[in-house]
Every structure is written in C-alpha cells, then in structure tokens.
Enzyme design. Structure first.
Site, PDB file in Angstrom:
ATOM      1  N   ILE A 202      -5.653   7.933 -21.635  1.00  0.00           N
ATOM      2  CA  ILE A 202      -5.223   6.574 -21.972  1.00  0.00           C
ATOM      3  C   ILE A 202      -6.302   5.579 -21.540  1.00  0.00           C
ATOM      4  O   ILE A 202      -6.818   5.670 -20.415  1.00  0.00           O
ATOM      5  CB  ILE A 202      -3.893   6.236 -21.244  1.00  0.00           C
ATOM      6  CG1 ILE A 202      -2.861   7.378 -21.388  1.00  0.00           C
ATOM      7  CG2 ILE A 202      -3.328   4.905 -21.738  1.00  0.00           C
ATOM      8  CD1 ILE A 202      -2.464   7.748 -22.800  1.00  0.00           C
TER       9      ILE A 202
ATOM     10  N   ASN B 131       0.885  -1.165   0.000  1.00  0.00           N
ATOM     11  CA  ASN B 131       0.000   0.000   0.000  1.00  0.00           C
ATOM     12  C   ASN B 131       0.923   1.216   0.000  1.00  0.00           C
ATOM     13  O   ASN B 131       1.541   1.539   1.020  1.00  0.00           O
ATOM     14  CB  ASN B 131      -0.889   0.000   1.245  1.00  0.00           C
ATOM     15  CG  ASN B 131      -1.801   1.211   1.266  1.00  0.00           C
ATOM     16  OD1 ASN B 131      -1.730   2.082   0.392  1.00  0.00           O
ATOM     17  ND2 ASN B 131      -2.655   1.285   2.276  1.00  0.00           N
TER      18      ASN B 131
ATOM     19  N   LYS C 123      -0.848  15.591  -8.649  1.00  0.00           N
ATOM     20  CA  LYS C 123      -0.066  15.422  -9.879  1.00  0.00           C
ATOM     21  C   LYS C 123       0.828  16.633 -10.160  1.00  0.00           C
ATOM     22  O   LYS C 123       1.957  16.479 -10.651  1.00  0.00           O
ATOM     23  CB  LYS C 123      -0.995  15.142 -11.067  1.00  0.00           C
ATOM     24  CG  LYS C 123      -1.730  13.809 -10.963  1.00  0.00           C
ATOM     25  CD  LYS C 123      -0.769  12.617 -10.928  1.00  0.00           C
ATOM     26  CE  LYS C 123      -1.473  11.279 -11.016  1.00  0.00           C
ATOM     27  NZ  LYS C 123      -0.538  10.140 -10.967  1.00  0.00           N
TER      28      LYS C 123
ATOM     29  N   TYR D 160      -6.752  15.384  -7.054  1.00  0.00           N
ATOM     30  CA  TYR D 160      -5.901  14.674  -8.029  1.00  0.00           C
ATOM     31  C   TYR D 160      -4.908  15.651  -8.680  1.00  0.00           C
ATOM     32  O   TYR D 160      -3.719  15.356  -8.825  1.00  0.00           O
ATOM     33  CB  TYR D 160      -6.819  14.044  -9.086  1.00  0.00           C
ATOM     34  CG  TYR D 160      -6.135  13.204 -10.127  1.00  0.00           C
ATOM     35  CD1 TYR D 160      -5.626  11.944  -9.825  1.00  0.00           C
ATOM     36  CD2 TYR D 160      -6.029  13.653 -11.448  1.00  0.00           C
ATOM     37  CE1 TYR D 160      -5.030  11.163 -10.807  1.00  0.00           C
ATOM     38  CE2 TYR D 160      -5.434  12.873 -12.431  1.00  0.00           C
ATOM     39  CZ  TYR D 160      -4.932  11.630 -12.098  1.00  0.00           C
ATOM     40  OH  TYR D 160      -4.334  10.856 -13.068  1.00  0.00           O
TER      41      TYR D 160
ATOM     42  N   SER E 139       0.414  13.672 -14.788  1.00  0.00           N
ATOM     43  CA  SER E 139      -0.794  13.696 -15.623  1.00  0.00           C
ATOM     44  C   SER E 139      -0.888  15.038 -16.324  1.00  0.00           C
ATOM     45  O   SER E 139      -0.394  16.047 -15.800  1.00  0.00           O
ATOM     46  CB  SER E 139      -2.053  13.508 -14.761  1.00  0.00           C
ATOM     47  OG  SER E 139      -3.213  13.835 -15.511  1.00  0.00           O
TER      48      SER E 139
HETATM   49  N1  LIG Z   1      -5.508   6.408 -17.612  1.00  0.00           N
HETATM   50  C1  LIG Z   1      -5.285   7.702 -17.863  1.00  0.00           C
HETATM   51  O1  LIG Z   1      -5.862   8.291 -18.801  1.00  0.00           O
HETATM   52  C2  LIG Z   1      -4.302   8.467 -17.013  1.00  0.00           C
HETATM   53  C3  LIG Z   1      -3.962   9.763 -17.416  1.00  0.00           C
HETATM   54  C4  LIG Z   1      -3.015  10.470 -16.688  1.00  0.00           C
HETATM   55  C5  LIG Z   1      -2.397   9.878 -15.593  1.00  0.00           C
HETATM   56  N2  LIG Z   1      -2.756   8.628 -15.201  1.00  0.00           N
HETATM   57  C6  LIG Z   1      -2.028   8.052 -14.065  1.00  0.00           C
HETATM   58  O2  LIG Z   1      -1.371   6.866 -14.489  1.00  0.00           O
HETATM   59  C7  LIG Z   1      -1.218   5.964 -13.389  1.00  0.00           C
HETATM   60  C8  LIG Z   1      -1.754   4.586 -13.770  1.00  0.00           C
HETATM   61  O3  LIG Z   1      -3.116   4.740 -14.117  1.00  0.00           O
HETATM   62  P1  LIG Z   1      -3.955   3.603 -14.860  1.00  0.00           P
HETATM   63  O4  LIG Z   1      -4.938   4.329 -15.707  1.00  0.00           O
HETATM   64  O5  LIG Z   1      -3.060   2.583 -15.459  1.00  0.00           O
HETATM   65  O6  LIG Z   1      -4.755   3.019 -13.598  1.00  0.00           O
HETATM   66  P2  LIG Z   1      -5.281   1.538 -13.177  1.00  0.00           P
HETATM   67  O7  LIG Z   1      -6.427   1.767 -12.249  1.00  0.00           O
HETATM   68  O8  LIG Z   1      -5.481   0.678 -14.389  1.00  0.00           O
HETATM   69  O9  LIG Z   1      -4.039   0.959 -12.354  1.00  0.00           O
HETATM   70  C9  LIG Z   1      -3.656   1.491 -11.123  1.00  0.00           C
HETATM   71  C10 LIG Z   1      -3.096   0.379 -10.243  1.00  0.00           C
HETATM   72  O10 LIG Z   1      -2.665   0.985  -9.013  1.00  0.00           O
HETATM   73  C11 LIG Z   1      -3.011   0.107  -7.950  1.00  0.00           C
HETATM   74  N3  LIG Z   1      -3.144   0.863  -6.694  1.00  0.00           N
HETATM   75  C12 LIG Z   1      -4.134   1.716  -6.340  1.00  0.00           C
HETATM   76  N4  LIG Z   1      -3.933   2.180  -5.098  1.00  0.00           N
HETATM   77  C13 LIG Z   1      -2.764   1.629  -4.662  1.00  0.00           C
HETATM   78  C14 LIG Z   1      -2.025   1.722  -3.450  1.00  0.00           C
HETATM   79  N5  LIG Z   1      -2.467   2.464  -2.421  1.00  0.00           N
HETATM   80  N6  LIG Z   1      -0.867   1.033  -3.342  1.00  0.00           N
HETATM   81  C15 LIG Z   1      -0.433   0.249  -4.381  1.00  0.00           C
HETATM   82  N7  LIG Z   1      -1.096   0.107  -5.537  1.00  0.00           N
HETATM   83  C16 LIG Z   1      -2.252   0.785  -5.675  1.00  0.00           C
HETATM   84  C17 LIG Z   1      -4.335  -0.526  -8.378  1.00  0.00           C
HETATM   85  O11 LIG Z   1      -4.585  -1.737  -7.679  1.00  0.00           O
HETATM   86  C18 LIG Z   1      -4.109  -0.713  -9.883  1.00  0.00           C
HETATM   87  O12 LIG Z   1      -3.573  -1.999 -10.157  1.00  0.00           O
HETATM   88  C19 LIG Z   1      -1.935   6.632 -12.217  1.00  0.00           C
HETATM   89  O13 LIG Z   1      -0.996   7.323 -11.421  1.00  0.00           O
HETATM   90  C20 LIG Z   1      -2.882   7.614 -12.893  1.00  0.00           C
HETATM   91  O14 LIG Z   1      -3.212   8.698 -12.071  1.00  0.00           O
HETATM   92  C21 LIG Z   1      -3.696   7.916 -15.876  1.00  0.00           C
END
Ligand SMILES: NC(=O)c1ccc[n+]([C@@H]2O[C@H](COP(=O)([O-])OP(=O)(O)OC[C@H]3O[C@@H](n4cnc5c(N)ncnc54)[C@H](O)[C@@H]3O)[C@@H](O)[C@H]2O)c1
Length: 257
Positions: A187, A61, A158, A154, A141
């Site tokens: 994404i 965590n 970020k 958020y 982000s």
């Molecule tokens: N998807 C997008 O469009 C987007 C855009 C900009 C930034 N992001 C950032 O990219 C990163 C990955 O996002 P994603 O879309 O692949 O998300 P996702 O939800 O597919 O994956 C996130 C993972 O983080 C894990 N997680 C959550 N809380 C946790 C904790 N306290 N400790 C350990 N693990 C934990 C979850 O179990 C999950 O497996 C994030 O930081 C997100 O903010 C995503």
C-alpha cells in the site's frame, strides 16, 4: 450503523490509520487520533473537524504500557467510552539476521507486537466494564504468510499479531467483543513511499494479480466494514486485502500476460 460510536485508531496521524480514522468519522464515529507524532495527530483531527466530524488528537507511545493506559483513560474521559479499537501503529526496518542488533529487534517488537498487546488489554478491559461489546481490528501484514528477506523482526511481530487475533477473539467472545485482523498487501503510504518507484514498482505490480499497488482507502474500507454490525458474526479472522498477492506465484510471461 456506526453513528455515536467511539473509536481509537493508533498511528492515525498518517497512511492507512489516517484513512481509517477519516472513513470512521464520515460514518458518524467520534475518533481518537492516537499517534506518537503530535503534530500529525492534530492535523488529521483538524481536518476531520473541518469536514464536520468529531475527532480528538491524543499523543501515545504504544510501546509503553503506561502511555497506552493514560491514552485510553483520556479518551474515555473526553469521548465517553470506547467501542472500536484499530491497532494500526507500526514501524519497519530491514536487516539480515546476521546484522540485526538487539536494539533494533526490541524496537520493532516493542511497537509492532507489545503495542498491540498493551492497547488491546487496556481497551478490552474498558469494553468489558461498559457491557456493550466492541470491535477490535488489528493491522497485520502479508509478510505474516509470505516471507520477505531482511524483515525478520517485523515478520515475527506481524505473524504473532495474526495468531493473537484468533486467541483474543476466543478470550473476549463472552463479552461480545469481535477481534479480527486485516493483512494489507503493498500500500502506498509514507512508510513505503521509497519502495514503489521505477523497476521495483514494476516488479511489485507483476507479482500482484490485480496489477496495482494499493491505496490506504482500500484497507480502511475493509477495517470499517469489520467495525459494523454487518460483520457481527465475523471473529478471529485475518483478512488479506492485497489484490491477490498472498495467493500469487504465477509467472505472467509464461502466459504472455
Ligand atoms: N504500507 C504498507 O504497504 C503496509 C503493508 C502491510 C502492513 N502495513 C502496516 O500497516 C500499518 C500502518 O502502516 P502505514 O503504511 O500507514 O504507516 P505510516 O508510517 O504512514 O503510519 C504509521 C503511523 O504510526 C505512528 N507510530 C509509529 N510508532 C508509533 C508508536 N510507538 N506509538 C504510536 N504511534 C506510532 C507514526 O507516527 C505514523 O503516524 C502498520 O502497522 C504497518 O506495519 C503497512
């Protein structure tokens, strides 16, 4: 160039973290799949192993510093050190400032900001002790630069991660540790699945100059590049990987596009 290195990718049980872990493993990196969700971590590790790579699932965590320290110790014991850290774990909610509760504010900041600090501190200490440098890549982000309503907590996290990337690049430069960030645009992952359908998807695509929602592998490949020696003279940079979204502001209809 990466064969024999060890990486920790937080949140690699899903989405962009999973794609990054799999691409690193293909380059010969032993990858710790560090996720809060144990089942997902094991599944990703198993699929890397089935493809001939080395992976070690570990529950963490990131918002709890003792859990992070235990995770890093376990990885060092199992894989023999740490050369790469990808601070990818993150969560998001939507609330107006009028409705945001203390609990929700703390929950987002504790994962998206405190988690990045705890992991970086623990891994940087290990890298300093190893005396062989290292690479840290934070996942920020586009909201760090482009405001999005109802995303206050958020965005605070970020934007702080982007700023800390530059500070920590300086803090760690004397130990040969590069610190950079990738700012993903929009994404398609389990986190955002609900967003990108119908009219909302069309509106997003109109705002992205390259005209398409991104795939996790398009982020992962830039993260992997930043972990290679080819990027050894890059530090303190926040790189937008967003199909041009961060610079957009055009009105396509005006040009009959
Ligand atoms: N998807 C997008 O469009 C987007 C855009 C900009 C930034 N992001 C950032 O990219 C990163 C990955 O996002 P994603 O879309 O692949 O998300 P996702 O939800 O597919 O994956 C996130 C993972 O983080 C894990 N997680 C959550 N809380 C946790 C904790 N306290 N400790 C350990 N693990 C934990 C979850 O179990 C999950 O497996 C994030 O930081 C997100 O903010 C995503």
């Amino acid at each position: 160039m990466l064969t024999g290195k060890v990486a920790i990718v937080t949140g690699s049980g899903s989405g962009m973290g999973e794609a990054t872990a799999k691409q690193l493993a293909k380059q010969g990196v032993a990858v710790a799949i560090a996720d809060l969700n144990w089942e997902k971590a094991v599944k990703v590790a198993d699929s890397i192993k089935a493809a001939g790579g080395t992976a070690y699932p570990v529950k963490v965590n990131v918002s709890d510093s003792s859990s992070v320290n235990q995770m890093v110790n376990a990885v060092v014991k199992e894989l023999g050190g740490v050369d790469i850290l990808v601070n990818n774990a993150g969560i998001v909610t939507q609330s107006s400032v009028l409705e945001q509760t203390d609990e929700e504010w703390r929950r987002i900041l504790s994962v998206d900001l405190d988690g990045v600090f705890y992991c970086t501190r623990a891994v940087a200490k290990q890298m300093k002790e190893q005396e062989r440098g290292g690479k840290i890549v934070n996942i920020a982000s586009v909201v760090a630069n482009r405001p999005r309503r109802f995303h206050g907590a958020y965005t605070a996290a970020k934007a702080a991660v982007a700023a800390l990337t530059r500070v920590w690049a300086l803090d760690l430069v004397e130990y040969g540790i590069n610190v950079n960030a990738v700012s993903p645009g929009h994404i398609r992952t389990p986190l955002t699945e609900g967003y990108f359908t119908g009219k909302v998807k069309e509106a997003f695509e109109e705002m992205i100059p390259q005209g398409t929602i991104g795939e996790p592998d398009w982020i992962a490949s830039v993260v992997v590049f930043l972990c290679t020696e080819a990027a050894s003279y890059v530090t303190g940079q926040v790189i937008d990987v967003d199909g041009g979204f961060n610079m957009s502001g055009e009105i396509p209809a005006l040009y009959r596009l």
